[in-house]
Design a protein around this motif. Structure first.
Motif, mmCIF file in Angstrom:
data_model
loop_
_atom_site.group_PDB
_atom_site.id
_atom_site.type_symbol
_atom_site.label_atom_id
_atom_site.label_comp_id
_atom_site.label_asym_id
_atom_site.label_seq_id
_atom_site.Cartn_x
_atom_site.Cartn_y
_atom_site.Cartn_z
ATOM 1 N N HIS A 10 1.078 -1.240 -0.082
ATOM 2 C CA HIS A 10 0.137 -0.221 0.055
ATOM 3 C C HIS A 10 0.672 1.790 -0.316
ATOM 4 O O HIS A 10 1.816 1.075 0.786
ATOM 5 N N ILE A 11 0.208 1.859 -1.246
ATOM 6 C CA ILE A 11 1.379 2.997 -0.344
ATOM 7 C C ILE A 11 0.028 4.628 -0.741
ATOM 8 O O ILE A 11 -1.265 4.550 -0.981
ATOM 9 N N ALA A 12 0.689 5.875 -0.187
ATOM 10 C CA ALA A 12 -0.219 7.200 0.108
ATOM 11 C C ALA A 12 0.083 7.859 -1.285
ATOM 12 O O ALA A 12 1.250 8.196 -1.520
ATOM 13 N N VAL A 13 -1.218 7.954 -2.012
ATOM 14 C CA VAL A 13 -1.375 8.692 -3.825
ATOM 15 C C VAL A 13 -2.279 9.990 -2.558
ATOM 16 O O VAL A 13 -3.550 9.991 -1.990
ATOM 17 N N ALA A 14 -2.020 10.864 -3.700
ATOM 18 C CA ALA A 14 -3.203 11.932 -3.687
ATOM 19 C C ALA A 14 -3.231 12.661 -5.339
ATOM 20 O O ALA A 14 -2.150 12.427 -6.032
ATOM 21 N N HIS A 15 -4.090 13.673 -6.012
ATOM 22 C CA HIS A 15 -3.669 14.607 -7.047
ATOM 23 C C HIS A 15 -2.811 15.368 -7.269
ATOM 24 O O HIS A 15 -2.306 15.506 -6.178
ATOM 25 N N PRO A 16 -2.307 15.230 -8.099
ATOM 26 C CA PRO A 16 -0.052 15.759 -8.373
ATOM 27 C C PRO A 16 -0.510 17.307 -7.491
ATOM 28 O O PRO A 16 -0.214 17.909 -6.957
ATOM 29 N N ALA A 17 -1.988 18.007 -8.229
ATOM 30 C CA ALA A 17 -2.262 19.323 -7.765
ATOM 31 C C ALA A 17 -2.704 19.530 -5.972
ATOM 32 O O ALA A 17 -2.979 20.977 -5.796
ATOM 33 N N HIS A 18 -2.551 18.670 -5.669
ATOM 34 C CA HIS A 18 -2.734 18.257 -3.513
ATOM 35 C C HIS A 18 -2.394 19.356 -3.360
ATOM 36 O O HIS A 18 -0.701 19.709 -2.994
ATOM 37 N N PRO A 19 -2.509 20.213 -2.539
ATOM 38 C CA PRO A 19 -2.015 20.936 -1.314
ATOM 39 C C PRO A 19 -0.845 20.578 -1.097
ATOM 40 O O PRO A 19 0.694 20.985 -0.499
ATOM 41 N N LEU A 20 -0.828 19.088 -0.353
ATOM 42 C CA LEU A 20 0.479 18.162 0.814
ATOM 43 C C LEU A 20 1.775 18.446 -0.970
ATOM 44 O O LEU A 20 2.499 18.251 0.021
ATOM 45 N N PHE A 21 1.351 18.595 -2.079
ATOM 46 C CA PHE A 21 2.462 18.560 -2.847
ATOM 47 C C PHE A 21 3.473 20.058 -2.381
ATOM 48 O O PHE A 21 4.781 19.586 -3.553
ATOM 49 N N LEU A 22 2.847 21.637 -1.675
ATOM 50 C CA LEU A 22 3.119 22.672 -2.972
ATOM 51 C C LEU A 22 4.637 22.871 -1.801
ATOM 52 O O LEU A 22 5.554 23.514 -2.692
ATOM 53 N N GLY A 23 4.439 21.618 -0.959
ATOM 54 C CA GLY A 23 5.723 22.517 -0.019
ATOM 55 C C GLY A 23 7.372 21.945 -0.819
ATOM 56 O O GLY A 23 8.154 22.081 -0.009
ATOM 57 N N LYS A 24 7.476 20.889 -1.789
ATOM 58 C CA LYS A 24 8.830 19.673 -1.897
ATOM 59 C C LYS A 24 9.612 19.838 -0.843
ATOM 60 O O LYS A 24 10.394 20.125 -1.086
ATOM 61 N N ARG A 25 9.235 19.145 0.068
ATOM 62 C CA ARG A 25 9.679 18.300 1.331
ATOM 63 C C ARG A 25 9.074 17.125 1.067
ATOM 64 O O ARG A 25 8.316 16.813 1.233
ATOM 65 N N ASP A 26 9.591 16.627 2.389
ATOM 66 C CA ASP A 26 8.932 15.056 2.684
ATOM 67 C C ASP A 26 8.006 15.445 3.754
ATOM 68 O O ASP A 26 7.898 16.514 4.585
ATOM 69 N N ILE A 27 6.851 14.452 3.638
ATOM 70 C CA ILE A 27 5.424 15.243 4.725
ATOM 71 C C ILE A 27 5.193 14.112 5.048
ATOM 72 O O ILE A 27 5.437 13.063 5.116
#
Length: 208
Positions: free
Chosen positions: A70-87
């Motif tokens: 299992h992996i954690a996924v989201a839409h590429p434009a999701h705000p979680l990707f905005l920081g450009k760092r590990d979440i």
């Protein structure tokens, strides 16, 4: 490799049927998808010869069959990707989680749940529904890689860069009813499932 990334229980069933067909002329296969509570019920009631599930049923011998990544996924434009760092997992908890929770009696956890859902979770009944919601840019989800690989390849979804463990596995076990005797058709089919699973794991190891 621990995970059977490219294979599903359905694929293993098909391979085992092909392996057994030339020799097991009495093989009659009827397949049903049930919840963990349903698996316990059919085993105790003697309504199934073989059950594959993530939760061993007390009183029945359970042998490891394979493990699903299992992996954690989201839409590429999701705000979680905005920081450009590990979440971090604390950051995850501030966003809606799409959780696979099939309707069932007894309130048992669905196999697809990675963590206990927080108040912001959105429960759906199957992975296809979860993927459809994710593709609209809503929330994130922990899903089996084989079910989201096509969406990842098409860049409709993206794996979240998590701090720490970025995936986890769900171990699936094979259980036989107590009425299944050594040498029976059901026992031979169970052995064929294990043999097919072992070959798939060896193939994945060879490709690593």
């Amino acid at each position: 490799w621990r995970y059977l990334n490219s294979q599903t229980a359905e694929h293993l069933l098909i391979q085992a049927v092909r392996q057994c067909s030339p020799s097991l002329h009495d093989l009659r296969l009827s397949v049903s998808e049930v919840t963990p509570d349903g698996a316990r019920r059919v085993l105790h009631a003697g309504e199934a010869d073989i059950v594959i599930g993530a939760q061993p049923v007390p009183g029945f011998a359970a042998s490891f069959l394979f493990e699903v990544e299992h992996i954690a996924v989201a839409h590429p434009a999701h705000p979680l990707f905005l920081g450009k760092r590990d979440i971090t997992h604390d950051e995850l908890n501030t966003h809606s989680q799409i959780v696979i929770a099939p309707a069932q009696q007894g309130g048992g956890a669905g196999m697809g749940e990675a963590v206990l859902p927080h108040p912001g979770s959105w429960r759906v009944c199957n992975p296809e529904r979860a993927i459809g919601i994710l593709r609209q840019g809503v929330g994130y989800a922990w899903l089996p890689r084989f079910q989201v690989q096509q969406a990842l390849d098409a860049r409709h979804l993206r794996a979240l860069p998590l701090a720490g463990a970025r995936h986890h596995g769900t171990r699936l076990y094979l259980m036989c009813a107590q009425s299944v005797a050594a040498g029976s058709v059901a026992r031979q089919f169970a052995d064929a499932l294990h043999a097919c699973s072992a070959r798939c794991r060896q193939a994945d190891t060879g490709q690593a």
